[in-house]
Design a protein around this motif. Structure first.
Motif, PDB file in Angstrom:
ATOM      1  N   ALA A 222       0.822  -1.210   0.000  1.00  0.00           N
ATOM      2  CA  ALA A 222       0.000   0.000   0.000  1.00  0.00           C
ATOM      3  C   ALA A 222       0.860   1.266   0.000  1.00  0.00           C
ATOM      4  CB  ALA A 222      -0.928  -0.009   1.214  1.00  0.00           C
ATOM      5  N   MET A 223       2.077   1.161   0.531  1.00  0.00           N
ATOM      6  CA  MET A 223       2.943   2.349   0.687  1.00  0.00           C
ATOM      7  C   MET A 223       3.922   2.540  -0.468  1.00  0.00           C
ATOM      8  SD  MET A 223       2.414   4.068   3.533  1.00  0.00           S
ATOM      9  CE  MET A 223       3.918   4.846   4.150  1.00  0.00           C
ATOM     10  N   LEU A 224       4.135   1.500  -1.238  1.00  0.00           N
ATOM     11  CA  LEU A 224       5.265   1.444  -2.169  1.00  0.00           C
ATOM     12  C   LEU A 224       5.373   2.653  -3.090  1.00  0.00           C
ATOM     13  CD1 LEU A 224       7.475  -0.642  -2.352  1.00  0.00           C
ATOM     14  CD2 LEU A 224       6.162  -1.853  -4.090  1.00  0.00           C
ATOM     15  N   HIS A 225       4.270   3.163  -3.583  1.00  0.00           N
ATOM     16  CA  HIS A 225       4.361   4.313  -4.492  1.00  0.00           C
ATOM     17  C   HIS A 225       3.833   5.608  -3.893  1.00  0.00           C
ATOM     18  CE1 HIS A 225       6.241   1.985  -7.531  1.00  0.00           C
ATOM     19  NE2 HIS A 225       5.311   1.052  -7.427  1.00  0.00           N
TER      20      HIS A 225
ATOM     21  N   SER B 192      12.672   6.549   1.694  1.00  0.00           N
ATOM     22  CA  SER B 192      13.554   5.422   1.375  1.00  0.00           C
ATOM     23  C   SER B 192      14.819   5.903   0.664  1.00  0.00           C
ATOM     24  CB  SER B 192      12.823   4.418   0.477  1.00  0.00           C
ATOM     25  OG  SER B 192      11.704   3.893   1.137  1.00  0.00           O
ATOM     26  N   SER B 193      14.652   6.856  -0.241  1.00  0.00           N
ATOM     27  CA  SER B 193      15.821   7.388  -0.957  1.00  0.00           C
ATOM     28  C   SER B 193      16.801   8.019   0.018  1.00  0.00           C
ATOM     29  CB  SER B 193      15.391   8.441  -1.979  1.00  0.00           C
ATOM     30  OG  SER B 193      14.515   7.876  -2.910  1.00  0.00           O
TER      31      SER B 193
ATOM     32  N   ARG C  78      21.427  -2.625  -6.802  1.00  0.00           N
ATOM     33  CA  ARG C  78      21.196  -1.271  -6.327  1.00  0.00           C
ATOM     34  C   ARG C  78      19.680  -1.045  -6.227  1.00  0.00           C
ATOM     35  NH1 ARG C  78      23.717   3.349  -5.164  1.00  0.00           N
ATOM     36  NH2 ARG C  78      22.401   5.183  -5.378  1.00  0.00           N
ATOM     37  N   ALA C  79      19.254  -0.518  -5.084  1.00  0.00           N
ATOM     38  CA  ALA C  79      17.820  -0.342  -4.878  1.00  0.00           C
ATOM     39  C   ALA C  79      17.309   0.861  -5.651  1.00  0.00           C
ATOM     40  CB  ALA C  79      17.523  -0.156  -3.396  1.00  0.00           C
ATOM     41  N   GLY C  80      16.057   0.785  -6.066  1.00  0.00           N
ATOM     42  CA  GLY C  80      15.393   1.930  -6.689  1.00  0.00           C
ATOM     43  C   GLY C  80      14.034   2.099  -6.057  1.00  0.00           C
ATOM     44  N   PHE C  81      13.585   3.324  -5.955  1.00  0.00           N
ATOM     45  CA  PHE C  81      12.311   3.590  -5.288  1.00  0.00           C
ATOM     46  C   PHE C  81      11.298   4.254  -6.215  1.00  0.00           C
ATOM     47  CE2 PHE C  81      15.765   3.550  -2.243  1.00  0.00           C
ATOM     48  CZ  PHE C  81      15.334   2.519  -1.422  1.00  0.00           C
TER      49      PHE C  81
ATOM     50  N   ASP D 189      15.868   8.124  -9.160  1.00  0.00           N
ATOM     51  CA  ASP D 189      16.719   7.657  -8.059  1.00  0.00           C
ATOM     52  C   ASP D 189      18.111   8.278  -8.147  1.00  0.00           C
ATOM     53  OD1 ASP D 189      15.071   5.683  -6.546  1.00  0.00           O
ATOM     54  OD2 ASP D 189      14.936   4.752  -8.514  1.00  0.00           O
ATOM     55  N   GLN D 190      18.593   8.365  -9.383  1.00  0.00           N
ATOM     56  CA  GLN D 190      19.910   8.988  -9.580  1.00  0.00           C
ATOM     57  C   GLN D 190      19.875  10.455  -9.183  1.00  0.00           C
ATOM     58  OE1 GLN D 190      21.622   8.534 -13.416  1.00  0.00           O
ATOM     59  NE2 GLN D 190      22.227   6.424 -13.033  1.00  0.00           N
ATOM     60  N   ILE D 191      18.837  11.143  -9.624  1.00  0.00           N
ATOM     61  CA  ILE D 191      18.740  12.578  -9.312  1.00  0.00           C
ATOM     62  C   ILE D 191      18.664  12.780  -7.807  1.00  0.00           C
ATOM     63  CG2 ILE D 191      17.242  14.618  -9.528  1.00  0.00           C
ATOM     64  CD1 ILE D 191      16.598  13.551 -12.404  1.00  0.00           C
TER      65      ILE D 191
END
Lengths: 398, 118
Positions: free
Chosen positions: A71-74, A82-83, B31-34, B41-43
């Protein structure tokens, strides 16, 4: 007494430049912002928006960590949080690597001097034939490039240094851990001391650079203390630091799944933040090995993240983040284990099991600590990330 | 047995001929991406690294200011050797905390609105 005064302490040698120091400080503050301030925002968005939306769509609130995750992923807040967390993880190691690279010859020399002089009387036994288990060799745990075991040159201590100094940056923004290396070992050892338990022989499994091993020797100076790990650079670093600080600790390169210790050998076997990095079959092997090498009357007490059965669904979602994004793929499966059942399968009797939440010793008022030791109520603090209480599990061998 | 172990210092790595060691930058593993677009992700990584570098520059400026206040002159080696004391470190930490809060303040926005019942 001053036998160790003429060797340099590898744990106090990092000579970062002005800008490197401030890069490290930035990362410590960033991590605190991510784990405290921005984590609160993410939880608010979940509680006030995402949970309700899920309920309207499906008729029910998300039932577990996986459903919350889907439910949270996007959600923008999850993506950004997370980033930040993911990048802060890398930046932790990057903030200390340049100084370690520059000083590596000196660090290696200091470690060799410590091994040679061995003023405290500990030991270091390395096994260059040791098979490094796949859960360590196949990916760099915690995104630390090179992991615990990679060696880049002869007598290398680089990964021990990156781990030791990096974890200081990692926890540097969290009040209960700042400036207190080995807070888990200190807390467990103090708990057992308050209980009147006096182990004569102690083993710390997966000890890395020995930060959590040293408090056992400090708090139980008469005990014979051992630390094992599969990573030689960490062990070299840990032994050198212990010798320089005057603590006789016996470090050896071994897998906790199959050690060379005889049956019924230790009074206390412990670890900190160790099991979640192992595969589940390896966890079972290690617990069986613990039972084998533990003396009758002895205690196994490992510190870990709390099992998911003891924490709420949102907190499970929050903790399990590491399983997906921090190169700790077994984290979720470990926390989903039935802990009592797993311990019983390893040989412990159900009535002898222990699961204790212990408040962090250095930042807890003595009366609160004593109350927990004496079983007069549990501490109200949250586990791990939220504050200052450590979850421990294990059992007595009768 | 354990007590009588001999001291050894074995190693898997050979000498690298005295060349300086370069530690790896990237971790082994995926490498994780969101974000749906990996470019985002790079930016994000670029932005957070820049945020760090600006913070470091601010710390350098602060060091220079403090040295000027104290000595009236600044020498490079004094900047390099400068380490804040505890009280000053607390001030710098508060400044970094507020700074990160400002750069990423949009992250608070949604939660604040939801808290306010919007």
């Amino acid at each position: 007494m001053d036998a160790h005064a003429n060797i340099k302490n590898v744990g106090r040698m990092l000579d970062s430049t002005h800008d490197e120091v401030h890069r490290q400080r930035f990362v410590s503050v960033l991590r605190k912002k991510v784990l405290v301030d921005f984590a609160k925002d993410m939880k608010t968005v979940y509680e006030k928006k995402v949970a309700g939306r899920h309920k309207r769509r499906t008729g029910k609130a998300p039932k577990d960590a996986r459903e919350i995750r889907r439910a949270m992923l996007h959600e923008p807040v999850f993506e950004a949080w997370s980033s930040l967390r993911y990048n802060a993880q890398y930046m932790t190691w990057w903030s200390v690597q340049p100084a370690v690279e520059r000083q590596l010859p000196e660090l290696i020399q200091a470690a060799k001097d410590a091994h040679l002089a061995n003023p405290a009387g500990g030991s270091l036994e390395l096994d260059n034939k040791l098979h490094i288990p796949g859960y360590v060799s196949q990916l760099d745990v915690h995104q630390m490039p090179g992991c615990f075991q990679t060696e880049f040159t002869k007598d290398d201590v680089a990964q021990g240094a990156v781990y030791f100094y990096g974890t200081t940056v990692f926890s540097g923004g969290l009040a209960h851990r700042r400036g207190n290396k080995g807070s888990v070992g200190q807390t467990i050892a103090q708990y057992l001391k308050h209980k009147g338990f006096k182990p004569k022989r102690i083993l710390d499994m997966g000890c890395t650079a020995g930060s959590n091993t040293m408090p056992y020797k400090e708090i139980f100076p008469q005990a014979e203390v051992h630390g094992i790990d599969v990573g030689a650079p960490c062990l070299r670093f840990g032994h050198a630091r212990a010798e320089a600080e005057g603590h006789a600790i016996h470090f050896s390169q071994q897998s906790a799944e199959k050690t060379n210790f005889p049956d019924n050998y230790f009074d206390l076997i412990t670890s900190s933040f160790f099991f979640h990095e192992l595969s589940v079959p390896a966890t079972r092997n290690v617990l069986k090995e613990c039972h084998r090498i533990l003396k009758p009357g002895g205690l196994v007490l490992h510190m870990e993240l709390p099992p998911s059965a003891l924490t709420d669904a949102y907190y499970n979602f929050y903790l399990d983040w590491d399983a997906f994004y921090n190169n700790e793929p077994h984290y979720e499966a470990f926390r989903n284990l039935d802990f009592p059942k797993t311990l019983v399968e390893a040989g412990f009797k159900k009535k002898d099991l222990e699961m204790i939440r212990i408040p962090n010793y250095a930042t807890t008022k003595p009366e609160e600590f004593k109350a927990v030791v004496e079983g007069r109520g549990q501490t109200a603090r949250r586990d791990h990330g939220g504050g200052a209480v450590w979850f421990t599990f294990g059992g007595w061998k009768r | 047995m354990a007590k009588a172990r001999k001291k050894t210092n074995g190693t898997k790595a050979k000498s690298n001929g005295g060349q300086p060691v370069r530690l790896p930058i990237h971790a082994k593993g995926k490498r994780a991406g969101f974000y749906r677009d990996p470019a985002n992700d790079q930016i994000f990584s670029f932005i957070i690294m820049l945020t760090q570098e600006l913070s470091v520059a601010m710390d350098r400026i602060e060091t220079i200011e403090r040295l000027l206040d104290k000595n009236g002159v600044v020498r490079r080696k004094d900047i390099e050797a400068y380490r804040p004391g505890d009280a000053e470190e607390t001030e710098r930490t508060a400044r970094r905390d507020a700074y990160i809060g400002r750069v990423f303040q949009i992250l608070h926005e949604e939660a604040e609105k939801l808290e306010a019942g919007h």
